[in-house]
Design a protein around this motif. Structure first.
Motif, mmCIF file in Angstrom:
data_model
loop_
_atom_site.group_PDB
_atom_site.id
_atom_site.type_symbol
_atom_site.label_atom_id
_atom_site.label_comp_id
_atom_site.label_asym_id
_atom_site.label_seq_id
_atom_site.Cartn_x
_atom_site.Cartn_y
_atom_site.Cartn_z
ATOM 1 N N GLN A 127 -2.301 -4.240 -13.873
ATOM 2 C CA GLN A 127 -0.991 -3.556 -13.301
ATOM 3 C C GLN A 127 -2.232 -2.470 -12.306
ATOM 4 O OE1 GLN A 127 1.255 -1.399 -15.147
ATOM 5 N NE2 GLN A 127 0.699 -2.710 -17.544
ATOM 6 N N GLU A 128 -2.845 -1.465 -12.564
ATOM 7 C CA GLU A 128 -3.318 -0.878 -11.167
ATOM 8 C C GLU A 128 -4.317 -1.861 -10.063
ATOM 9 O OE1 GLU A 128 -4.987 2.458 -13.291
ATOM 10 O OE2 GLU A 128 -3.269 2.611 -14.473
ATOM 11 N N ALA A 129 -5.387 -2.494 -11.005
ATOM 12 C CA ALA A 129 -5.954 -3.212 -9.910
ATOM 13 C C ALA A 129 -5.592 -4.246 -9.234
ATOM 14 C CB ALA A 129 -6.530 -4.176 -10.726
ATOM 15 N N THR A 130 -4.190 -3.977 -9.684
ATOM 16 C CA THR A 130 -3.300 -5.379 -8.653
ATOM 17 C C THR A 130 -2.656 -4.618 -7.679
ATOM 18 O OG1 THR A 130 -2.262 -6.589 -10.721
ATOM 19 C CG2 THR A 130 -1.027 -6.992 -8.463
ATOM 20 N N ILE A 131 -2.277 -3.234 -7.453
ATOM 21 C CA ILE A 131 -1.304 -2.302 -6.941
ATOM 22 C C ILE A 131 -2.798 -2.207 -5.854
ATOM 23 C CG2 ILE A 131 -0.745 0.053 -5.966
ATOM 24 C CD1 ILE A 131 0.852 -0.205 -8.680
ATOM 25 N N LEU A 132 -3.532 -1.457 -6.292
ATOM 26 C CA LEU A 132 -5.039 -1.320 -5.509
ATOM 27 C C LEU A 132 -5.493 -2.264 -5.007
ATOM 28 C CD1 LEU A 132 -6.834 1.303 -7.977
ATOM 29 C CD2 LEU A 132 -5.981 1.873 -6.309
ATOM 30 N N THR A 133 -5.524 -3.157 -5.092
ATOM 31 C CA THR A 133 -6.297 -4.834 -4.297
ATOM 32 C C THR A 133 -5.131 -4.503 -3.131
ATOM 33 O OG1 THR A 133 -5.357 -5.915 -6.239
ATOM 34 C CG2 THR A 133 -7.807 -5.262 -5.533
ATOM 35 N N PHE A 134 -3.959 -4.724 -3.415
ATOM 36 C CA PHE A 134 -2.917 -5.466 -2.342
ATOM 37 C C PHE A 134 -2.706 -3.646 -1.827
ATOM 38 C CE2 PHE A 134 1.408 -7.373 -2.634
ATOM 39 C CZ PHE A 134 1.762 -6.262 -1.648
ATOM 40 N N HIS A 135 -3.433 -2.947 -1.439
ATOM 41 C CA HIS A 135 -3.699 -1.441 -0.721
ATOM 42 C C HIS A 135 -4.185 -1.737 0.072
ATOM 43 C CE1 HIS A 135 -1.909 2.186 -3.687
ATOM 44 N NE2 HIS A 135 -1.044 1.069 -3.345
ATOM 45 N N VAL A 136 -5.262 -2.553 -0.106
ATOM 46 C CA VAL A 136 -6.327 -2.869 0.960
ATOM 47 C C VAL A 136 -5.678 -4.019 1.889
ATOM 48 C CG1 VAL A 136 -8.441 -4.500 1.587
ATOM 49 C CG2 VAL A 136 -7.902 -3.260 -0.615
ATOM 50 N N THR A 137 -4.697 -4.207 1.567
ATOM 51 C CA THR A 137 -4.202 -5.734 3.167
ATOM 52 C C THR A 137 -3.378 -4.272 3.727
ATOM 53 O OG1 THR A 137 -3.869 -7.959 1.842
ATOM 54 C CG2 THR A 137 -2.208 -7.234 3.204
ATOM 55 N N LEU A 138 -2.623 -3.792 3.122
ATOM 56 C CA LEU A 138 -1.979 -2.974 4.223
ATOM 57 C C LEU A 138 -2.484 -1.542 4.708
ATOM 58 C CD1 LEU A 138 0.647 -1.155 0.994
ATOM 59 C CD2 LEU A 138 0.997 -3.421 2.832
ATOM 60 N N LEU A 139 -3.870 -1.330 4.058
ATOM 61 C CA LEU A 139 -4.679 -0.714 5.143
ATOM 62 C C LEU A 139 -5.503 -1.659 6.046
ATOM 63 C CD1 LEU A 139 -6.497 1.522 2.135
ATOM 64 C CD2 LEU A 139 -5.062 1.914 3.994
ATOM 65 N N HIS A 140 -5.596 -2.647 6.185
ATOM 66 C CA HIS A 140 -6.128 -2.931 7.092
ATOM 67 C C HIS A 140 -4.591 -3.644 8.119
ATOM 68 C CE1 HIS A 140 -9.790 -5.410 6.683
ATOM 69 N NE2 HIS A 140 -9.885 -5.196 5.298
ATOM 70 N N HIS A 141 -3.058 -3.612 7.963
ATOM 71 C CA HIS A 141 -2.549 -3.513 8.433
ATOM 72 C C HIS A 141 -2.183 -1.957 9.528
ATOM 73 C CE1 HIS A 141 -0.191 -7.554 9.704
ATOM 74 N NE2 HIS A 141 -0.762 -7.964 8.294
ATOM 75 N N GLY A 142 -2.658 -1.382 9.393
ATOM 76 C CA GLY A 142 -2.895 0.538 9.822
ATOM 77 C C GLY A 142 -1.176 1.311 9.089
ATOM 78 N N MET A 143 -1.168 0.686 7.658
ATOM 79 C CA MET A 143 0.427 1.517 7.492
ATOM 80 C C MET A 143 -0.464 2.400 6.045
ATOM 81 S SD MET A 143 2.373 -2.049 6.152
ATOM 82 C CE MET A 143 3.498 -1.056 5.972
ATOM 83 N N VAL A 144 0.481 3.553 5.563
ATOM 84 C CA VAL A 144 0.557 4.563 5.863
ATOM 85 C C VAL A 144 1.156 3.898 3.882
ATOM 86 C CG1 VAL A 144 1.624 6.856 5.049
ATOM 87 C CG2 VAL A 144 1.043 5.908 7.120
ATOM 88 N N CYS A 164 3.846 2.218 -15.465
ATOM 89 C CA CYS A 164 3.333 3.355 -14.089
ATOM 90 C C CYS A 164 2.594 4.321 -13.789
ATOM 91 C CB CYS A 164 4.980 4.628 -14.272
ATOM 92 S SG CYS A 164 6.177 3.937 -14.114
ATOM 93 N N SER A 165 2.039 4.411 -12.793
ATOM 94 C CA SER A 165 0.598 4.962 -12.546
ATOM 95 C C SER A 165 0.491 5.463 -11.152
ATOM 96 C CB SER A 165 -1.015 3.784 -12.368
ATOM 97 O OG SER A 165 -0.943 3.262 -10.883
ATOM 98 N N PRO A 166 0.240 6.659 -10.728
ATOM 99 C CA PRO A 166 -0.633 7.030 -9.298
ATOM 100 C C PRO A 166 -0.399 6.319 -8.065
ATOM 101 C CG PRO A 166 -2.232 7.512 -10.200
ATOM 102 C CD PRO A 166 -1.177 7.329 -11.603
ATOM 103 N N TYR A 167 -0.576 5.205 -8.763
ATOM 104 C CA TYR A 167 -0.546 4.340 -7.391
ATOM 105 C C TYR A 167 0.847 3.463 -7.690
ATOM 106 C CZ TYR A 167 -4.927 4.924 -9.620
ATOM 107 O OH TYR A 167 -6.136 5.496 -10.347
ATOM 108 N N GLY A 168 1.633 3.878 -8.203
ATOM 109 C CA GLY A 168 2.431 2.789 -8.503
ATOM 110 C C GLY A 168 3.241 2.221 -9.673
ATOM 111 N N ALA A 169 4.495 2.457 -9.360
ATOM 112 C CA ALA A 169 5.589 1.755 -10.515
ATOM 113 C C ALA A 169 5.216 0.446 -10.515
ATOM 114 C CB ALA A 169 7.074 1.416 -10.392
ATOM 115 N N SER A 170 5.258 0.204 -12.429
ATOM 116 C CA SER A 170 4.748 -0.934 -13.278
ATOM 117 C C SER A 170 5.807 -1.432 -14.196
ATOM 118 C CB SER A 170 3.541 -1.075 -13.020
ATOM 119 O OG SER A 170 2.752 -0.047 -13.939
#
Length: 206
Positions: A127-144, A164-170
């Motif tokens: 769960q946490e790895a999925t959210i964190l690896t997803f964040h990479v795409t968001l950061l490439h788009h310049g998202m907050v 649920c973790s500080p990275y996002g609900a799950s």
């Protein structure tokens, strides 16, 4: 000035769909917020979906419109929901995001809020790895990037099996996928949805 929150998800068996609905419910708690729920296009052929026993689950989601790439650009905040596939987002979500090159080229998502929900079969199924690896795409788009702060006390529980973790609900679906999101996990998604909407509103007002 109304804030638009877009909840975009993929859910084969309905677990992420329930979490997405909860996140949308949370976002609607914020005044002057428009919330839209969308699903990404399916890539599996019907015969494979039938063999996977997911026909009824997907049929229950048919009322949710399929997301277009341009809808991402029209939102002030986007909450993505995906099941876990070996610590990464599912292929359907990856294919959809891979079609956003035009948005990237013109910086259409820069400064928008991005957040992620996830599900896995087991407590430590990525769960946490999925959210964190997803964040990479968001950061490439310049998202907050916005997660799930510890002000959601439910993620500190030790009284039940819970995502649920500080990275996002799950949510934890169980080895055979029979466990539905718990009230604690759904409340985590609601909290995250409201949190995203409030931050998006503040950024839009600047």
């Amino acid at each position: 000035m109304e804030t638009r929150i877009l909840v975009v998800y993929y859910s084969l068996y309905g677990h992420v769909y329930q979490m997405a609905e909860a996140a949308a419910e949370g976002a609607r708690r914020v005044p002057d917020t428009e919330v839209l729920i969308r699903r990404v296009p399916e890539t599996l052929p019907p015969e494979v979906i039938e063999k996977m026993g997911a026909v009824e689950s997907l049929r229950r989601q048919e009322h949710v419109p399929v997301c277009t790439v341009e809808e991402l650009a029209e939102a002030d905040g986007i909450i993505f929901g995906t099941p876990t596939r070996f610590g990464n987002m599912c292929g359907q979500m990856r294919q959809f995001l891979d079609s956003t090159g035009g948005l990237w080229a013109r910086g259409a998502l820069v400064g928008k809020v991005g957040s992620v929900l996830a599900s896995s079969n087991t407590q430590h199924g990525g769960q946490e790895a999925t959210i964190l690896t997803f964040h990479v795409t968001l950061l490439h788009h310049g998202m907050v990037v916005v997660g799930l702060p510890y002000t959601f006390a439910g993620q500190m529980t030790d009284e039940e099996v819970s995502g649920c973790s500080p990275y996002g609900a799950s949510t934890v679906a169980g080895r055979e996928g029979r466990r539905l999101p718990s009230s604690n996990e759904l409340e985590g998604a609601r909290f995250q949805g409201e949190h995203v909407a409030r931050i998006a509103a503040k950024l839009k007002a600047r």
